[in-house]
Motif scaffolding. Structure first.
Motif, PDB file in Angstrom:
ATOM      1  N   PRO A  43     -49.366  60.147  -8.162  1.00 48.30           N
ATOM      2  CA  PRO A  43     -48.100  59.453  -7.887  1.00 48.30           C
ATOM      3  C   PRO A  43     -48.267  58.539  -6.673  1.00 48.30           C
ATOM      4  O   PRO A  43     -48.887  58.916  -5.692  1.00 48.30           O
ATOM      5  CB  PRO A  43     -47.120  60.596  -7.585  1.00 48.30           C
ATOM      6  CG  PRO A  43     -47.719  61.791  -8.227  1.00 48.30           C
ATOM      7  CD  PRO A  43     -49.204  61.607  -8.142  1.00 48.30           C
ATOM      8  N   GLU A  46     -50.941  55.592  -8.969  1.00 47.20           N
ATOM      9  CA  GLU A  46     -51.270  55.699 -10.393  1.00 47.20           C
ATOM     10  C   GLU A  46     -52.788  55.867 -10.565  1.00 47.20           C
ATOM     11  O   GLU A  46     -53.398  56.566  -9.775  1.00 47.20           O
ATOM     12  CB  GLU A  46     -50.724  54.483 -11.170  1.00 47.20           C
ATOM     13  CG  GLU A  46     -49.218  54.540 -11.401  1.00 47.20           C
ATOM     14  CD  GLU A  46     -48.426  54.206 -10.144  1.00 47.20           C
ATOM     15  OE1 GLU A  46     -48.827  53.279  -9.412  1.00 47.20           O
ATOM     16  OE2 GLU A  46     -47.427  54.896  -9.876  1.00 47.20           O
TER      17      GLU A  46
ATOM     18  N   THR B  95     -35.878  57.816 -14.880  1.00 41.93           N
ATOM     19  CA  THR B  95     -36.302  56.459 -14.498  1.00 41.93           C
ATOM     20  C   THR B  95     -35.988  55.452 -15.597  1.00 41.93           C
ATOM     21  O   THR B  95     -36.119  54.243 -15.384  1.00 41.93           O
ATOM     22  CB  THR B  95     -37.806  56.429 -14.180  1.00 41.93           C
ATOM     23  OG1 THR B  95     -38.519  56.984 -15.273  1.00 41.93           O
ATOM     24  CG2 THR B  95     -38.094  57.227 -12.930  1.00 41.93           C
ATOM     25  N   THR B  96     -35.581  55.950 -16.748  1.00 45.13           N
ATOM     26  CA  THR B  96     -35.165  55.032 -17.823  1.00 45.13           C
ATOM     27  C   THR B  96     -33.698  54.645 -17.653  1.00 45.13           C
ATOM     28  O   THR B  96     -33.198  53.773 -18.368  1.00 45.13           O
ATOM     29  CB  THR B  96     -35.327  55.707 -19.194  1.00 45.13           C
ATOM     30  OG1 THR B  96     -34.554  56.928 -19.175  1.00 45.13           O
ATOM     31  CG2 THR B  96     -36.772  56.025 -19.487  1.00 45.13           C
ATOM     32  N   MET B 141     -36.418  51.352  -8.167  1.00 46.29           N
ATOM     33  CA  MET B 141     -37.767  51.425  -8.742  1.00 46.29           C
ATOM     34  C   MET B 141     -38.620  50.245  -8.281  1.00 46.29           C
ATOM     35  O   MET B 141     -39.021  49.380  -9.057  1.00 46.29           O
ATOM     36  CB  MET B 141     -37.673  51.457 -10.270  1.00 46.29           C
ATOM     37  CG  MET B 141     -36.951  52.691 -10.786  1.00 46.29           C
ATOM     38  SD  MET B 141     -37.846  54.198 -10.420  1.00 46.29           S
ATOM     39  CE  MET B 141     -39.224  54.035 -11.508  1.00 46.29           C
ATOM     40  N   ARG B 143     -41.995  49.032  -5.491  1.00 40.25           N
ATOM     41  CA  ARG B 143     -43.209  49.584  -4.906  1.00 40.25           C
ATOM     42  C   ARG B 143     -43.192  49.290  -3.423  1.00 40.25           C
ATOM     43  O   ARG B 143     -43.297  48.128  -3.060  1.00 40.25           O
ATOM     44  CB  ARG B 143     -44.453  48.958  -5.542  1.00 40.25           C
ATOM     45  CG  ARG B 143     -44.732  49.465  -6.942  1.00 40.25           C
ATOM     46  CD  ARG B 143     -46.027  48.857  -7.456  1.00 40.25           C
ATOM     47  NE  ARG B 143     -47.198  49.404  -6.777  1.00 40.25           N
ATOM     48  CZ  ARG B 143     -47.864  50.479  -7.187  1.00 40.25           C
ATOM     49  NH1 ARG B 143     -47.457  51.123  -8.272  1.00 40.25           N
ATOM     50  NH2 ARG B 143     -48.906  50.903  -6.531  1.00 40.25           N
ATOM     51  N   ASN B 168     -42.215  62.020  -7.332  1.00 38.26           N
ATOM     52  CA  ASN B 168     -43.096  62.945  -8.044  1.00 38.26           C
ATOM     53  C   ASN B 168     -44.195  63.384  -7.085  1.00 38.26           C
ATOM     54  O   ASN B 168     -45.241  62.760  -6.991  1.00 38.26           O
ATOM     55  CB  ASN B 168     -43.683  62.245  -9.269  1.00 38.26           C
ATOM     56  CG  ASN B 168     -44.501  63.190 -10.124  1.00 38.26           C
ATOM     57  OD1 ASN B 168     -44.289  64.408 -10.101  1.00 38.26           O
ATOM     58  ND2 ASN B 168     -45.430  62.635 -10.882  1.00 38.26           N
ATOM     59  N   THR B 173     -46.819  67.556  -9.813  1.00 40.38           N
ATOM     60  CA  THR B 173     -47.596  66.925 -10.886  1.00 40.38           C
ATOM     61  C   THR B 173     -48.088  67.925 -11.911  1.00 40.38           C
ATOM     62  O   THR B 173     -48.390  67.547 -13.043  1.00 40.38           O
ATOM     63  CB  THR B 173     -48.809  66.158 -10.309  1.00 40.38           C
ATOM     64  OG1 THR B 173     -49.582  67.071  -9.517  1.00 40.38           O
ATOM     65  CG2 THR B 173     -48.338  64.998  -9.441  1.00 40.38           C
ATOM     66  N   ASP B 179     -48.965  60.559 -13.700  1.00 41.86           N
ATOM     67  CA  ASP B 179     -48.998  59.136 -14.059  1.00 41.86           C
ATOM     68  C   ASP B 179     -47.752  58.357 -13.632  1.00 41.86           C
ATOM     69  O   ASP B 179     -47.586  57.212 -14.014  1.00 41.86           O
ATOM     70  CB  ASP B 179     -49.199  59.002 -15.569  1.00 41.86           C
ATOM     71  CG  ASP B 179     -48.106  59.715 -16.340  1.00 41.86           C
ATOM     72  OD1 ASP B 179     -47.360  60.502 -15.714  1.00 41.86           O
ATOM     73  OD2 ASP B 179     -47.992  59.473 -17.562  1.00 41.86           O
ATOM     74  N   HIS B 180     -46.890  58.972 -12.891  1.00 41.60           N
ATOM     75  CA  HIS B 180     -45.717  58.228 -12.412  1.00 41.60           C
ATOM     76  C   HIS B 180     -45.360  58.704 -11.005  1.00 41.60           C
ATOM     77  O   HIS B 180     -45.628  59.844 -10.627  1.00 41.60           O
ATOM     78  CB  HIS B 180     -44.521  58.410 -13.361  1.00 41.60           C
ATOM     79  CG  HIS B 180     -44.132  59.836 -13.586  1.00 41.60           C
ATOM     80  ND1 HIS B 180     -44.867  60.687 -14.408  1.00 41.60           N
ATOM     81  CD2 HIS B 180     -43.111  60.579 -13.099  1.00 41.60           C
ATOM     82  CE1 HIS B 180     -44.290  61.879 -14.408  1.00 41.60           C
ATOM     83  NE2 HIS B 180     -43.217  61.843 -13.624  1.00 41.60           N
ATOM     84  N   THR B 181     -44.773  57.783 -10.255  1.00 47.56           N
ATOM     85  CA  THR B 181     -44.460  58.063  -8.848  1.00 47.56           C
ATOM     86  C   THR B 181     -43.065  58.638  -8.686  1.00 47.56           C
ATOM     87  O   THR B 181     -42.829  59.474  -7.829  1.00 47.56           O
ATOM     88  CB  THR B 181     -44.582  56.766  -8.019  1.00 47.56           C
ATOM     89  OG1 THR B 181     -45.893  56.242  -8.211  1.00 47.56           O
ATOM     90  CG2 THR B 181     -44.349  57.011  -6.544  1.00 47.56           C
ATOM     91  N   ARG B 183     -39.770  60.548 -10.305  1.00 48.95           N
ATOM     92  CA  ARG B 183     -39.355  61.405 -11.417  1.00 48.95           C
ATOM     93  C   ARG B 183     -37.931  61.103 -11.857  1.00 48.95           C
ATOM     94  O   ARG B 183     -37.572  61.273 -13.009  1.00 48.95           O
ATOM     95  CB  ARG B 183     -39.442  62.872 -10.999  1.00 48.95           C
ATOM     96  CG  ARG B 183     -40.857  63.403 -11.043  1.00 48.95           C
ATOM     97  CD  ARG B 183     -40.929  64.773 -10.429  1.00 48.95           C
ATOM     98  NE  ARG B 183     -39.884  65.649 -10.926  1.00 48.95           N
ATOM     99  CZ  ARG B 183     -39.428  66.721 -10.292  1.00 48.95           C
ATOM    100  NH1 ARG B 183     -39.916  67.012  -9.103  1.00 48.95           N
ATOM    101  NH2 ARG B 183     -38.492  67.469 -10.813  1.00 48.95           N
TER     102      ARG B 183
END
Lengths: 169, 483
Positions: A43, A46, B95-96, B141, B143, B168, B173, B179-181, B183
């Motif tokens: 996280p 990636e 996150t969706t 969302m 970076r 996350n 994990t 695979d994602h930051t 959750r």
């Protein structure tokens, strides 16, 4: 009148003086904290390829035991730089797209956990101090068992560093 | 004739008070508004920072629940918070943007990552279709992921929204994958309308009281100050001016200050002193002279009656007496003559030693002059031994054209009369015996219907080849003097 001119020139000089960067761009001769390939997904980064460097000050990390628990204490001035590459497919000619850095400076008002958390663009040299808790929240897991490296199964206090410097291998 | 409209006076104190009141109302009102507005913004910031702390605490609580695999307890926790206050809600979104726990997909993913059906799928109720707005989703969302806070006005309500990414963490994990930051997104909504309204009313109340008290205090202070500094001194100056106008020159403004008002007071005092001096000086200057100063006349020919009066035997009288007694006697005689001349409409042109030169310019100037002369002789004759040391006067009167003008140098001049008729009058006075009044024929023609006179007599005087026709008037032979 001459004093006023002198004062004006000093002000101009100070105004134009470049701010000293926190993170040097010449760090390639620094030690690596881990030589393993880091490209598995985590996280925050990636599955991007990652390299981690530590300056000489950081190599003098003090490791001591107190009441049955091991504590790492990196000296003030320690800089740890994590190069982030564009993807997991790394080639020697690739340049990092981003640098995420930790600077040990507990007296800094922006420090969290004793570290100042910085993102630096290798292309422009722009440094951004992260004042939100994002980085430290994740790195706090380094001080307890976690899924990375040696997984810190002994619950050592790793001073927020997932891959501690163990000396020359 | 229309009635003259009386102008209405608006007191300066009223105007000043009005101006002060307006200035204070505007200034303090604006200050109070800024204070209130600043306090209101600070209040919003304080509420926001409190909610941020609350969100951090909630975040930690949720994190602990999740680590224990007790997501359902977290949901109940959210619902319980909702029952404390319907205006305070906590929701968790994926996150969706879809509401968390709205289906079993997360449980399925976790079970898959664990490699075992560790969590039982929950029985789903009515589908929850609530989603997180795209703008908030995008705001969080980034970076690195960002906390997002904003205040939104919906109809009459003010809402504080806090959106915080659920990171996350490495220790998560194991169940949720690496695979994602982020959750999920914790959404905290708080209706702060009541808090703001209460605080706003409190600000209004406190601000209003402070405003009124400050305005009243400042109004009193400034009004008192202006009253003492301006109004009272101005009134005192006005009073002095009024007294000076009424002929009282002794009053002075008693203001000892080093400012404009003090300077004005000193100026008014100087003015009163100057006016007093001029007023006193006017006793020694003919009214014609004063008129000439105001009209700036240079010289002109004027028809008038001239009266010369001279004390007989004064030279030998003065030689036998000391100066003080001489001046005293002279002034007494000159003073009574001057009073009589003024009383009969004449004006003393000048004093020449023991002689008075006077002029009469009114319509019946000759009659006036003769009446003055008769009154003078009567007064002196009747009181000669008592008041005037047995002195007597001789008087000459003539009527004709003279030159009236400012005679003298730039530094010293008299506005006086000159000309042949003046000289003739002087000659008539010279030959007049004690108690005698000699008038020229020209003057006689103007009085003959009013005052009896003896004559004509032919009189030879210096400077005239031909003799003059003159007349004598006296109380015994005339009409009894002034009538």
């Amino acid at each position: 009148m001459n004093k006023i001119w002198l004062f004006g020139v000093m002000l101009l000089f100070l105004g134009c003086a470049e701010k000293k960067p926190l993170i040097p761009l010449e760090y390639n001769d620094w030690k690596r904290t881990i030589n393993e390939v880091l490209k598995y997904p985590i996280p925050g980064h990636e599955n991007n390829y990652r390299k981690i460097f530590i300056n000489d000050t950081g190599t003098k990390v003090v490791r001591e035991e107190k009441e049955g628990r091991t504590y790492d204490n990196y000296p003030d001035g320690t800089i740890i730089i994590k190069e982030i590459y564009d993807s997991s497919d790394y080639k020697d000619t690739d340049k990092p797209v981003n640098l995420t850095c930790m600077v040990k400076d507990p007296k800094n008002v922006n420090s969290r956990g004793g570290w100042v958390w910085i993102v630096k663009s290798p292309e422009t040299g722009t440094e951004t101090i992260l004042t939100q808790a994002f980085c430290v929240t994740c790195h706090a897991n380094a001080n307890e068992p976690h899924p990375y490296g040696d997984k810190n199964l002994n619950n050592d206090f790793r001073d927020y560093v997932f891959f501690p410097y163990w000396g020359e291998e | 004739m229309g009635k003259k409209k009386k102008s209405k006076i608006t007191p300066i104190a009223l105007k000043i008070n009005l101006i002060i009141f307006i200035v204070l109302m505007t200034g303090i009102g604006f200050g109070s508004f800024l204070f209130g507005y600043g306090y209101f913004l600070a209040l919003q910031d304080k509420i926001q920072s409190n909610l941020l702390v609350q969100s951090d605490i909630l975040y930690k609580a949720i994190e602990k629940y999740m680590l224990l695999g007790k997501a359902n307890i977290a949901m109940e926790f959210f619902d319980d918070i909702g029952t404390i206050s319907p205006e305070y809600t906590i929701k968790l979104f994926r996150t969706t943007g879809k509401k968390a726990f709205s289906d079993n997909s997360t449980i399925e993913t976790v079970n898959k990552n664990l490699g075992t059906p560790f969590f039982e799928p929950k029985v789903l109720g009515a589908p929850d279709t609530e989603t997180l707005q795209e703008k908030y989703l995008q705001g969080v969302m980034q970076r690195p992921p960002q906390d997002l806070a904003n205040i939104e006005q919906i109809e009459d309500n003010t809402f504080f929204h806090m959106y915080k990414p659920l990171i996350n963490l490495p220790k998560c994990t194991g169940c949720h994958g690496s695979d994602h930051t982020v959750r999920g997104i914790i959404a905290i909504n708080n209706n702060i309308t009541r808090d703001l309204q209460e605080q706003f009313l409190r600000i209004l109340l406190i601000g209003g009281v402070i405003f009124l008290v400050l305005t009243a205090i400042l109004l009193i202070i400034i009004t008192q100050y202006l009253k003492r500094a301006v109004l009272v001194p101005v009134k005192a100056i006005g009073d002095v001016c009024s007294q000076v106008t009424a002929g009282i020159f002794s009053t002075r403004v008693n203001i000892k200050r080093n400012d404009e008002i003090g300077l004005l007071g000193q100026t008014v005092n100087s003015m009163a002193k100057g006016l007093h001096e001029r007023f006193e000086l006017s006793k020694f200057v003919s009214s014609k002279t004063i008129q000439s100063l105001t009209s700036e006349e240079k010289g002109k020919k004027v028809a008038m009656t001239i009266l010369f009066s001279d004390i007989r035997g004064f030279t030998s009288y003065s030689a036998k007496r000391d100066a003080e007694e001489v001046v005293d006697s002279l002034n007494r005689i000159l003073n009574i003559q001057t009073e009589i001349i003024h009383k009969n409409g004449g004006d003393v042109d000048k004093y020449v030693g023991d002689e008075i030169v006077s002029i009469f310019t009114d319509e019946n100037s000759a009659v006036s002059a003769c009446r003055a002369a008769l009154d003078i002789q009567k007064e002196i004759e009747e009181n000669s031994s008592l008041k005037y040391d047995n002195l007597h006067v001789g008087i000459g009167i003539h009527n004709g054209e003279v030159i009236l003008g400012m005679i003298g140098s730039e530094k010293r001049a008299d506005f006086t009369i000159i000309g042949d008729n003046v000289n003739v009058t002087s000659r008539l006075c010279d030959v007049a015996k004690p108690g005698q009044i000699i008038i020229h024929e020209a003057a006689y023609k103007r009085i003959k219907d009013t005052i009896k006179a003896d004559g004509p007599y032919k009189l030879k005087v210096k400077g005239k080849e031909e003799g003059l026709h003159v007349y004598l008037i006296s109380r015994n032979e005339g009409d009894g003097g002034a009538q």
